[in-house]
Design a protein around this motif. Structure first.
Motif, PDB file in Angstrom:
ATOM      1  N   PHE A  22       0.837  -1.195   0.000  1.00 20.88           N
ATOM      2  CA  PHE A  22       0.000   0.000   0.000  1.00 20.88           C
ATOM      3  C   PHE A  22       0.875   1.248   0.000  1.00 20.88           C
ATOM      4  N   ALA A  23       1.915   1.266   0.833  1.00 16.05           N
ATOM      5  CA  ALA A  23       2.818   2.422   0.893  1.00 16.05           C
ATOM      6  C   ALA A  23       3.566   2.606  -0.427  1.00 16.05           C
ATOM      7  N   ILE A  24       4.072   1.527  -0.990  1.00  7.68           N
ATOM      8  CA  ILE A  24       4.801   1.611  -2.266  1.00  7.68           C
ATOM      9  C   ILE A  24       3.850   2.027  -3.385  1.00  7.68           C
ATOM     10  N   GLY A  25       2.631   1.501  -3.371  1.00  9.08           N
ATOM     11  CA  GLY A  25       1.651   1.872  -4.391  1.00  9.08           C
ATOM     12  C   GLY A  25       1.313   3.353  -4.352  1.00  9.08           C
ATOM     13  N   LEU A  26       1.185   3.905  -3.150  1.00  2.00           N
ATOM     14  CA  LEU A  26       0.929   5.347  -3.039  1.00  2.00           C
ATOM     15  C   LEU A  26       2.152   6.159  -3.459  1.00  2.00           C
ATOM     16  N   MET A  27       3.338   5.625  -3.183  1.00  2.98           N
ATOM     17  CA  MET A  27       4.556   6.307  -3.637  1.00  2.98           C
ATOM     18  C   MET A  27       4.616   6.338  -5.160  1.00  2.98           C
ATOM     19  N   ARG A  28       4.093   5.303  -5.811  1.00  2.00           N
ATOM     20  CA  ARG A  28       4.094   5.265  -7.283  1.00  2.00           C
ATOM     21  C   ARG A  28       3.213   6.348  -7.880  1.00  2.00           C
ATOM     22  N   THR A  29       2.243   6.870  -7.118  1.00  2.00           N
ATOM     23  CA  THR A  29       1.347   7.904  -7.630  1.00  2.00           C
ATOM     24  C   THR A  29       1.685   9.290  -7.090  1.00  2.00           C
ATOM     25  N   LEU A  35      10.277   9.933  -5.089  1.00  2.00           N
ATOM     26  CA  LEU A  35       9.455   8.862  -4.516  1.00  2.00           C
ATOM     27  C   LEU A  35       8.975   7.898  -5.596  1.00  2.00           C
ATOM     28  N   ARG A  36       8.554   8.458  -6.729  1.00  2.00           N
ATOM     29  CA  ARG A  36       8.111   7.600  -7.834  1.00  2.00           C
ATOM     30  C   ARG A  36       9.250   6.729  -8.343  1.00  2.00           C
ATOM     31  N   LEU A  37      10.457   7.308  -8.432  1.00  3.95           N
ATOM     32  CA  LEU A  37      11.614   6.562  -8.916  1.00  3.95           C
ATOM     33  C   LEU A  37      11.977   5.417  -7.971  1.00  3.95           C
ATOM     34  N   VAL A  38      11.988   5.709  -6.676  1.00  9.25           N
ATOM     35  CA  VAL A  38      12.310   4.669  -5.691  1.00  9.25           C
ATOM     36  C   VAL A  38      11.274   3.549  -5.747  1.00  9.25           C
ATOM     37  N   ALA A  39      10.004   3.919  -5.766  1.00 10.22           N
ATOM     38  CA  ALA A  39       8.940   2.916  -5.783  1.00 10.22           C
ATOM     39  C   ALA A  39       8.973   2.097  -7.066  1.00 10.22           C
ATOM     40  N   ARG A  40       9.179   2.766  -8.181  1.00  9.82           N
ATOM     41  CA  ARG A  40       9.219   2.043  -9.452  1.00  9.82           C
ATOM     42  C   ARG A  40      10.425   1.115  -9.518  1.00  9.82           C
ATOM     43  N   VAL A  43       9.607  -1.977  -7.450  1.00  9.01           N
ATOM     44  CA  VAL A  43       8.632  -2.850  -8.114  1.00  9.01           C
ATOM     45  C   VAL A  43       9.278  -3.554  -9.303  1.00  9.01           C
ATOM     46  N   GLU A  44      10.008  -2.815 -10.123  1.00 10.47           N
ATOM     47  CA  GLU A  44      10.637  -3.417 -11.303  1.00 10.47           C
ATOM     48  C   GLU A  44      11.668  -4.463 -10.908  1.00 10.47           C
ATOM     49  N   LEU A  45      12.446  -4.183  -9.870  1.00 10.67           N
ATOM     50  CA  LEU A  45      13.446  -5.147  -9.421  1.00 10.67           C
ATOM     51  C   LEU A  45      12.781  -6.432  -8.937  1.00 10.67           C
ATOM     52  N   MET A  46      11.741  -6.297  -8.136  1.00  9.78           N
ATOM     53  CA  MET A  46      11.082  -7.485  -7.589  1.00  9.78           C
ATOM     54  C   MET A  46      10.324  -8.272  -8.654  1.00  9.78           C
ATOM     55  N   LEU A 107       8.958 -13.170   1.846  1.00  6.62           N
ATOM     56  CA  LEU A 107       7.629 -13.330   1.250  1.00  6.62           C
ATOM     57  C   LEU A 107       6.912 -11.996   1.145  1.00  6.62           C
ATOM     58  N   ALA A 108       6.957 -11.210   2.206  1.00  3.19           N
ATOM     59  CA  ALA A 108       6.244  -9.933   2.225  1.00  3.19           C
ATOM     60  C   ALA A 108       6.828  -8.955   1.208  1.00  3.19           C
ATOM     61  N   LEU A 109       8.137  -8.875   1.113  1.00  3.68           N
ATOM     62  CA  LEU A 109       8.752  -7.946   0.158  1.00  3.68           C
ATOM     63  C   LEU A 109       8.447  -8.343  -1.280  1.00  3.68           C
ATOM     64  N   PHE A 110       8.412  -9.634  -1.553  1.00  3.05           N
ATOM     65  CA  PHE A 110       8.107 -10.092  -2.905  1.00  3.05           C
ATOM     66  C   PHE A 110       6.649  -9.816  -3.259  1.00  3.05           C
ATOM     67  N   GLU A 111       5.739 -10.160  -2.376  1.00  6.50           N
ATOM     68  CA  GLU A 111       4.318  -9.961  -2.642  1.00  6.50           C
ATOM     69  C   GLU A 111       3.933  -8.478  -2.634  1.00  6.50           C
ATOM     70  N   ALA A 112       4.664  -7.668  -1.889  1.00  5.20           N
ATOM     71  CA  ALA A 112       4.353  -6.237  -1.816  1.00  5.20           C
ATOM     72  C   ALA A 112       4.479  -5.564  -3.176  1.00  5.20           C
ATOM     73  N   ALA A 113       5.362  -6.054  -4.026  1.00  3.26           N
ATOM     74  CA  ALA A 113       5.505  -5.470  -5.360  1.00  3.26           C
ATOM     75  C   ALA A 113       4.232  -5.659  -6.175  1.00  3.26           C
ATOM     76  N   TYR A 114       3.618  -6.824  -6.079  1.00  2.00           N
ATOM     77  CA  TYR A 114       2.356  -7.064  -6.779  1.00  2.00           C
ATOM     78  C   TYR A 114       1.231  -6.205  -6.196  1.00  2.00           C
ATOM     79  N   ILE A 115       1.187  -6.127  -4.888  1.00  2.00           N
ATOM     80  CA  ILE A 115       0.145  -5.337  -4.240  1.00  2.00           C
ATOM     81  C   ILE A 115       0.317  -3.861  -4.562  1.00  2.00           C
ATOM     82  N   ALA A 116       1.563  -3.399  -4.658  1.00  2.00           N
ATOM     83  CA  ALA A 116       1.823  -2.002  -5.014  1.00  2.00           C
ATOM     84  C   ALA A 116       1.266  -1.679  -6.400  1.00  2.00           C
ATOM     85  N   GLU A 117       1.422  -2.590  -7.327  1.00  2.00           N
ATOM     86  CA  GLU A 117       0.881  -2.356  -8.668  1.00  2.00           C
ATOM     87  C   GLU A 117      -0.639  -2.349  -8.666  1.00  2.00           C
TER      88      GLU A 117
END
Length: 171
Positions: A22-29, A35-40, A43-46, A107-117
């Protein structure tokens, strides 16, 4: 023991992945390009790294280098027997807590990338007119996000989030 550890890992993994995603997804917007660069980048790395590589790197790096620095085993052994029993029920064998935490974070860091998108797509799916209407009423960007956009975005993200949680349980 394996079944209960899987259930524990799934429940705690879903909760932690949702919070991080949720936090990463909001950073993407966000408006801030940093913030957008860090979040992207996250997500892209994961999403573009094979899961097995992520598991090996995070699990062995976390369990050997970072998690032991917290001194969890010593802190748990200093607790009262009742508290140790509660922690044992919640997180499994106290002697294996460092491995559990490492697996949970992986597990949480990997799944967080999907949830962020999913969260990013939900926020971006709200029509521009909603943002403009909130601005015309004098709401700040933060107020607009909290009171106008997020309630609509959450309603739109519930089905894909449920699908993601089902795939988390299957994996």
């Amino acid at each position: 023991h394996g079944l209960f550890n899987t259930i524990r890992l799934t429940i705690f993994g879903m909760a932690l992945a949702t919070a991080i995603g949720f936090a990463i997804g909001l950073m993407r917007t966000a408006r801030d390009p940093f913030l957008r660069l860090v979040a992207r980048s996250y997500v892209e790395l994961m999403l573009n790294t094979p899961p097995l590589v992520i598991i090996f790197v995070l699990y062995f790096f976390l369990s050997r280098q970072i998690v032991p620095q917290f001194g969890l085993e010593q802190k748990i052994s200093a607790l009262s027997p009742g508290t140790q029993a509660t922690l044992s029920f919640l997180f499994g064998d106290p002697r294996m807590i460092e491995n559990f935490v490492s697996g949970l974070l992986c597990l949480a860091l990997f799944e967080a990338a999907y949830i962020a998108e999913i969260v990013r797509a939900g926020v971006e799916s709200i029509p521009k007119g909603q943002w403009e209407a909130a601005a015309s009423m004098g709401l700040s960007r933060r107020q607009t996000l909290r009171k106008v956009v997020l309630p609509q975005a959450i309603a739109r993200t519930v089905p894909p989030l449920c699908n993601q949680f089902v795939s988390l349980v299957k994996d």
